[in-house]
Design an enzyme around this catalytic site. Sequence first.
Site, PDB file in Angstrom:
ATOM      1  CB  CYS A   1     -20.169  -2.049  17.371  1.00 18.13           C
ATOM      2  SG  CYS A   1     -19.771  -3.372  15.947  1.00 18.13           S
TER       3      CYS A   1
ATOM      4  CB  CYS B   1     -17.173  -1.618  13.231  1.00 17.88           C
ATOM      5  SG  CYS B   1     -18.698  -2.407  12.587  1.00 17.88           S
TER       6      CYS B   1
ATOM      7  CD  GLU C   1     -19.576   0.789  11.398  1.00 14.29           C
ATOM      8  OE1 GLU C   1     -19.838   1.745  12.067  1.00 14.29           O
ATOM      9  OE2 GLU C   1     -20.356  -0.076  11.177  1.00 14.29           O
TER      10      GLU C   1
ATOM     11  CG  HIS D   1     -22.284  -4.058  11.933  1.00 10.50           C
ATOM     12  ND1 HIS D   1     -22.041  -3.476  13.168  1.00 10.50           N
ATOM     13  CD2 HIS D   1     -23.321  -4.819  12.136  1.00 10.50           C
ATOM     14  CE1 HIS D   1     -22.669  -4.231  14.066  1.00 10.50           C
ATOM     15  NE2 HIS D   1     -23.489  -4.955  13.420  1.00 10.50           N
TER      16      HIS D   1
END
Length: 156
Positions: free
Chosen positions: A81, A84, A50, A48
């Site tokens: 999420c 993260c 992040e 992701h």
Amino acid sequence: MRVCLALGRKAWRQGEVPIGSLIVRQRDGCILGFGCNLTETEQCVTKHAEMQAIEAASICTGSWRLNSYGSVTLYTTVEPCIMCLGASLLSRIDTVVFGAENHKFGGTKRVLQEYDVALNHSIQIIGGVLEEECADIMTSFFKERRRSNALRCADP
């Protein structure tokens, strides 16, 4: 947040969900790390935006404790999420600033605001920064993806 939007557009051009993130040291505005989604490219769920920014900032600072040299803020186009958010807590990020809410997988409300979680590090959450622009890029991406999938299915 505008830098994050540019990173999100870069991800889109690569066929990724258009999310961009960066980590900034608060005292001087120094960008310690940035990233965009690479989940499809790398075929790895942990790639992701992040997580990419956290990893880059850890390399930059030489420490997994990102606040070792002062308070840091994670900026990201979409609410992080749970994965993260957990990485943000563990890496000692002080503030998370996001644009659009993530109604399906967002972790900030589910974890930090709805549950009384005892943690050794607190994190400030600020949502809704350039919310409309951040939401628009996501909506446009998924509309385009659905349209291209429909065209592919229509071809014999």
